[in-house]
Design an enzyme around this catalytic site. Structure first.
Site, PDB file in Angstrom:
ATOM      1  N   LYS A  17       0.871  -1.183   0.000  1.00  0.00           N
ATOM      2  CA  LYS A  17       0.000   0.000   0.000  1.00  0.00           C
ATOM      3  C   LYS A  17       0.901   1.224   0.000  1.00  0.00           C
ATOM      4  O   LYS A  17       2.038   1.165   0.483  1.00  0.00           O
ATOM      5  CB  LYS A  17      -0.880   0.017   1.259  1.00  0.00           C
ATOM      6  N   ASP A  27      -6.912   4.205  -4.531  1.00  0.00           N
ATOM      7  CA  ASP A  27      -7.610   3.991  -3.255  1.00  0.00           C
ATOM      8  C   ASP A  27      -8.292   5.336  -2.986  1.00  0.00           C
ATOM      9  O   ASP A  27      -8.501   6.119  -3.931  1.00  0.00           O
ATOM     10  CB  ASP A  27      -6.609   3.591  -2.153  1.00  0.00           C
ATOM     11  N   ALA A  70     -19.116   2.986  -2.977  1.00  0.00           N
ATOM     12  CA  ALA A  70     -20.548   3.203  -2.731  1.00  0.00           C
ATOM     13  C   ALA A  70     -21.316   3.220  -4.061  1.00  0.00           C
ATOM     14  O   ALA A  70     -22.404   2.635  -4.188  1.00  0.00           O
ATOM     15  CB  ALA A  70     -20.755   4.519  -1.982  1.00  0.00           C
TER      16      ALA A  70
HETATM   17  N1  GLU Z   1      -7.279   0.012  -3.000  1.00  0.00           N
HETATM   18  C1  GLU Z   1      -8.019  -1.158  -3.363  1.00  0.00           C
HETATM   19  C2  GLU Z   1      -8.052  -2.137  -2.200  1.00  0.00           C
HETATM   20  O1  GLU Z   1      -8.090  -1.705  -1.073  1.00  0.00           O
HETATM   21  C3  GLU Z   1      -7.551  -1.756  -4.682  1.00  0.00           C
HETATM   22  C4  GLU Z   1      -6.118  -2.156  -4.740  1.00  0.00           C
HETATM   23  C5  GLU Z   1      -5.652  -2.584  -6.131  1.00  0.00           C
HETATM   24  O2  GLU Z   1      -6.441  -2.622  -7.057  1.00  0.00           O
HETATM   25  O3  GLU Z   1      -4.459  -2.893  -6.226  1.00  0.00           O
HETATM   26  O4  GLU Z   1      -8.094  -3.318  -2.345  1.00  0.00           O
END
Ligand code: GLU
Length: 446
Positions: A125, A165, A241
């Site tokens: 992340k 995200d 959402a």
């Molecule tokens: N941010 C999204 C999650 O929490 C997607 C992450 C992604 O597609 O790599 O899973």
């Protein structure tokens, strides 16, 4: 034998004040304790200590110039947590509240979520404390370009594949990808969530929300029930959402609430049709979401500074942010006869809220299973980029649906208790853990 208190105490010493990270680790450890104790080689190989320490935590300076010529500095991060089963994979969050504890919890969760998808993706992340709200497109572009000037050295299609995200949608991915392409000279799809004309996948924008609804329909089907006619309260107004509202409405449910930082709206007619598209417009143009919605559609009720969990509903789906649903909210939902709570944001329910759901018999499903559709579609985007080919929306949707059905049955397989009930938290954590832990065992001490 696993000694959870000792592990958490050690972890707290090494990571003081990282409460979100500790919360996420505790939940996983409590779920996997029995399975871990049954497999003694995990202990011999010190799997837990190796699993709770991120592979790499990177932080960097992001200077950028605003439209008035003033120079600002934000902090950028990438936490590469675990790549036992595939390249690091996970989103970027741009939000002023972002800190290392939040990023480590998100990256840790992503390890198990990605494992559940059955696709070969490790967990990571990243993001920044930059606030995109109120910034012009030119400012956002300059920020993204500066951010990528550092990040591009750390990522690659077989190394680490970031995505969006909170605060990072297709527009930001575009600016980030453009700069990556310029610096590396490669058009290799290293970010997911790209525009459909430049390597993006069909259904990626909808995927998290659709996946949530696919998971819920499986939960209901298993209990001889259906989503049709259900009153669903959701929080948030963003991409998740929106996808939930679209799919749930299509399947005959009624979305009765949406919310923003300024409060929530109750829509007795249901958030459907044009109103769902209007959510997208609000997202692009407004900080206040709920007030403009209530001006646009007069039949709705505007509840400033309140949360949607006050409304009686059959299913509650928190779609906004971590720890948005606490014990007081849980008590209200229980009192009002809610039957299911499904986490669509990452870890939106506090530990206290989850304990109350368990005690009351509400069926609760955790984010790492429920919202895995987004990263699953990202995984499918990676496959399409690698093949230099695109699937149709129907093809992607079918694969996404199948993945969510599999995640549900995996949770049932690992989470069914002696009394026949399903503990979705345990099921998701055990299944996610076993795959990663076994890969770590196979690959040696690295
Ligand atoms: N941010 C999204 C999650 O929490 C997607 C992450 C992604 O597609 O790599 O899973």
């Amino acid at each position: 034998m696993m000694n959870i208190d000792r592990i958490l105490l050690d972890l707290e010493k090494r990571n003081p004040g990282e409460k979100e990270f500790m919360q996420a680790v505790r939940e996983v450890l409590e779920s996997i304790e029995d399975v871990y104790n049954e497999n003694q080689h995990f202990e011999a190989l010190n799997i837990i200590e190796r699993l709770v320490e991120p592979d790499r935590v990177l932080s960097f300076k992001v200077p950028w110039t605003d439209d008035e010529g003033k120079i600002h500095v934000n902090r950028g991060y990438r936490v590469q947590f675990n790549n036992a089963i595939g390249p690091y994979k996970g989103g970027l969050r741009f939000h002023p509240s972002l800190n290392l504890s939040i990023l480590k919890f998100l990256a840790f969760e992503q390890v198990f979520k990605n494992s559940l998808t059955s696709l070969p993706m490790g967990g990571a992340k990243g993001g920044s404390d930059f606030d995109p709200k109120g910034k012009s497109s030119a400012e956002i572009m300059r920020f993204c370009q500066s951010f990528m000037l550092e990040l591009w050295k750390l990522i690659g299609p077989d190394m680490d594949v970031p995505a969006g995200d909170i605060g990072v949608g297709m527009k930001e991915i575009g600016y980030l990808y453009g700069m990556y392409k310029k610096l590396s000279g490669n058009h290799n799809g290293v970010l997911t969530g790209k525009g459909i004309n430049w390597g993006g996948s069909a259904i990626r924008p909808e995927a998290t929300g659709y996946g949530v609804v696919y998971f819920i329909t499986e939960m209901l089907r298993m209990r001889g029930d259906s989503i049709e006619g259900k009153r669903i309260a959701i929080s948030g107004f963003g991409n998740v959402a929106w996808g939930v509202a679209k799919k749930a409405t299509e399947l005959g449910a009624k979305i009765i609430t949406i919310s923003g930082p300024d409060g929530y709206i109750y829509d007795s007619q249901g958030v459907s049709g044009d109103k769902i598209d209007y959510m997208l417009e609000l997202r692009i143009s407004n900080d206040d979401i709920v007030k403009p919605y209530s001006y646009e559609f007069t039949e709705v009720e505007y509840n400033p500074n309140k949360k949607p969990w006050e409304e009686p509903c059959d299913i509650a789906i928190p779609c906004a942010i971590q720890n948005e649903m606490d014990e007081a909210d849980a008590e209200r939902l229980i009192k009002n006869g809610c039957s299911y709570v499904c986490e669509a944001a990452n870890m939106p329910c506090t530990r206290g809220a989850i304990d109350l759901f368990r005690k009351s018999g509400i069926i609760f499903a955790p984010s790492k299973a429920v919202n895995a559709g987004g990263v699953s579609a990202s995984g499918l985007e990676m496959s399409q980029n690698a093949m230099k080919y695109s699937w149709t929306p129907e093809e992607v949707d079918k694969k996404l649906h199948q993945i969510m059905k599999n995640i549900h049955s995996t949770c049932v397989k690992y989470g069914t208790q002696t009394d026949g009930s399903v503990d979705y938290v345990k099921g998701a954590n055990i299944a996610g853990f076993l795959k990663v832990a076994n890969a770590m065992v196979d690959q040696g001490v690295i």
